[in-house]
Structure formats: C-alpha cells, structure tokens
Enzyme design. Structure first.
Site, short mmCIF file in Angstrom:
data_model
loop_
_atom_site.label_atom_id
_atom_site.label_comp_id
_atom_site.label_asym_id
_atom_site.label_seq_id
_atom_site.Cartn_x
_atom_site.Cartn_y
_atom_site.Cartn_z
N LYS A 53 0.77 -1.11 0.04
CA LYS A 53 -0.11 0.03 0.00
C LYS A 53 0.95 1.31 0.03
O LYS A 53 0.63 2.24 -0.62
CB LYS A 53 -0.91 -0.09 1.18
CG LYS A 53 -1.82 -1.14 0.85
CD LYS A 53 -2.76 -1.67 2.34
CE LYS A 53 -3.90 -2.54 1.92
NZ LYS A 53 -4.51 -3.27 3.10
N GLN A 97 -4.41 -1.92 9.41
CA GLN A 97 -4.20 -3.02 9.02
C GLN A 97 -4.95 -4.23 9.74
O GLN A 97 -4.62 -4.39 10.87
CB GLN A 97 -2.64 -3.58 8.46
CG GLN A 97 -2.56 -4.80 7.80
CD GLN A 97 -3.23 -4.68 6.27
OE1 GLN A 97 -3.04 -3.81 5.56
NE2 GLN A 97 -3.81 -5.81 5.88
N ASP A 120 -10.53 3.04 4.27
CA ASP A 120 -10.52 1.71 3.94
C ASP A 120 -11.99 1.17 4.21
O ASP A 120 -12.21 0.00 3.83
CB ASP A 120 -9.54 0.84 4.69
CG ASP A 120 -9.12 -0.57 4.39
OD1 ASP A 120 -9.15 -0.75 3.05
OD2 ASP A 120 -8.86 -1.15 5.20
#
Ligand code: NAP
Length: 282
Positions: A53, A97, A120
């Site tokens: 990312k 994450q 996200d």
C-alpha cells in the site's frame, strides 16, 4: 470465450488517472494526499500488504505515513494513536491493517477512525451509509470488486448473486453493494446448509471464505460470473478455478491479478477523494 476480469490492468488505469489528480492537487495546494498506515505486530503477510500500500502511494505521487506498533499495544493505546491521526490536519486517510492481535478490540478501533478519513471503509457508520445508498467510502475489497465489474460493463441488475462469506470487511459489505446494484443476493456462511446447491443457483458467485479452493468448480453453473476474493500462498484463491471452469463461465477474476490489485487501487482512489475534499473543498 469467457471474459477475464483483469484487475491488474484495470488498477493500472485507475492509478494513471489518480497520478494526474494528485499532480493537480499538488500544483494547486503544494500538498500531497497522505495515507497513514498502522500495522500492529509483525505478522509477515500483514507487513507485506502494508508495504504494498505504501508503494502504491509512491507510484501515484502520494505520501504515506507508516506507523508500526508493538504487538503488545492495547486497545486504548491504539485508539489514542487513531485519535492523534484523526486530528492531524495533513493526514487525509487512515488504514488500520486487519487483523490486529486478538487482545485488541478491532471493531472499537475501526470505529474510532473519523469517517472522513476511513478510506478503507471499515467503520460501522460508513457500512450503514453505504447500505442505505448514501455517500460513504466502501470497504476496499468489495468496492474494488464493484469497480472491476463496472470496468467490464457487466450488467448486474436482476442477477442472483451468491456471496460465500459474511465477514465485516468483505462478505457483508459485498452483499450490500450487490443489493445496491439490484442483484438478488444470498449470503452463505459456515452454518449454511447445502452450500453446493446454493452456489449452483448463482448467476454471480463471490468466493470470500478464506479456504483454498473451497468452492468447487462443479458447483458453478455455466455462464456464471465468478469472483474470487480469496488469496492463499502459491497464488490460489477460494474457488477451484480450473481451465474447464474458465471456459464455461461468462467471466472470472484470475488469482493472482484479479481482486487483489483492485483493493489497493480502491484504497488509493478513496484517499485521493478524501484529500480533494479537504484541500479543494470538494
Ligand atoms: P474471514 O473473516 O475468515 O471470513 C470467512 C467467512 O467465510 C466467514 O463469514 C465464514 O463464516 C465463512 N466460512 C468459513 N467456512 C465456511 C464454510 N465451510 N462454508 C461456508 N462459509 C464458510 O475471512 P475474510 O477476511 O472475509 O477473507 C476471506 C478471503 O478473502 C481470504 O482468502 C482472504 O485472504 C481474502 N481477502 C482478500 C483481500 C484482497 O485484498 N484480495 C482482502 C481481504 C480478504 P462464519 O461467519 O459463519 O464463520
């Protein structure tokens, strides 16, 4: 001939458009979009995803702020870090994450992310808004799948979609996005009975189970659209994607090179949108 839903080339096209948008943003405000990435612990697969990312940010001219926290970090400490980033005016997006170590309340931490920075798409508020058809950042993997299906102009309205898996960041939002696209949706999970019969009725099947080649090719009907969100070592997915299956379906996502690159491209796209909203008052 079935259609290959090529996530690699589609994500490259998205990235090249984003590169132009970032360039424009930087020329107007002399400030790049910044994505903060938080990795808790040292799980090698998660570390790889975070690195990928960060590399994608670089490719499109954006900055990333990687934050590495010890595996012993508590829920409160992680929330405090997220709050710090929420208040940081130069940070436009925050990625935590998944998964975090099991002693941490991941849901509480996801929901601590300011919805304006939840690029996200992991928060409950965004999920609810997306489900109601309101503006929200979609969960990156299912949103990436929707971008991929739309890049190939696949008409979804009226199709029977069967989503195998109901996780908060993949199966559930996938089902709601397909419902928003006017599919008739069935969600299957570990307690579903006669799974093979369910899958056999699918015009569109999404594998989001987390078990290698779990969905068998014989379950899938001719002419179906096959989307495999799974990724396992050795480059295999959740669906048994044999050569015969590839020939008899309408379209399929390859593994690798299907869903994976679209997840990252979607995260980049949503971060650029978040930055444009702040820097250009969009
Ligand atoms: P997860 O949280 O483990 O969820 C798996 C889901 O599959 C659960 O809802 C579970 O049902 C269901 N399931 C498990 N066994 C089943 C069975 N025997 N029959 C039917 N359903 C069953 O996994 P996830 O995070 O959603 O990830 C799923 C897959 O997607 C993994 O392979 C992961 O690597 C991949 N993934 C890829 C990306 C990407 O960017 N490409 C991103 C995220 C995930 P219950 O709810 O009943 O337990």
């Amino acid at each position: 001939m079935s259609l290959i839903l090529d996530g690699k080339s589609t994500s490259k096209k998205i990235e090249s458009q984003l590169t132009e948008r970032v360039k424009k943003l930087k020329s107007i405000r002399e400030q790049p979009p910044i994505l903060a990435t938080i990795l808790v612990g040292s799980d090698p697969a998660s570390a790889t995803y975070v690195r990928m990312k960060g590399e994608a940010c670089k490719r499109i001219g954006m900055d990333s702020l990687p934050i590495f926290l010890d595996a012993s970090t508590t829920t409160e400490q992680l929330r405090a870090e997220i709050n710090r980033l929420n208040e940081h005016p130069d940070i436009h997006g925050i990625l935590l994450q998944h998964p975090v170590p099991s002693h941490i309340d991941e849901r509480a931490c996801f929901d601590a992310i300011d919805p304006r920075k939840d690029v996200d798409g992991v928060g409950c508020l965004g999920f609810g808004r997306m489900s109601m058809g309101l503006d929200a950042y979609g969960s990156a993997t299912p949103q990436g799948i929707m971008h991929l299906l739309s890049a190939y102009d696949l008409r979804l309205s009226g199709l029977h979609a069967v989503v195998v898996g109901r996780s908060p960041i993949l199966g559930k939002p996938m089902a709601m996005m397909l419902l928003e696209a006017d599919c008739t949706v069935t969600i299957c999970h570990s307690r579903t009975q006669n799974l093979s019969d369910m899958v056999a009725t699918a015009d569109l099947v999404v594998g989001a189970v987390g078990k290698p080649r779990f969905i068998q090719e014989t379950w899938i009907k001719n002419g179906a659209i096959v989307v495999d969100a799974g990724y396992h070592p050795g480059g295999i997915g959740d669906i048994e994607l044999s050569e015969t299956l590839k020939e008899r379906v309408r379209a399929f996502t390859p593994v690798p090179g299907g869903v994976g690159p679209m997840t990252i491209a979607t995260l980049m796209l949503q971060t650029v949108i978040a930055a444009e909203r702040v820097l250009l008052n969009h």
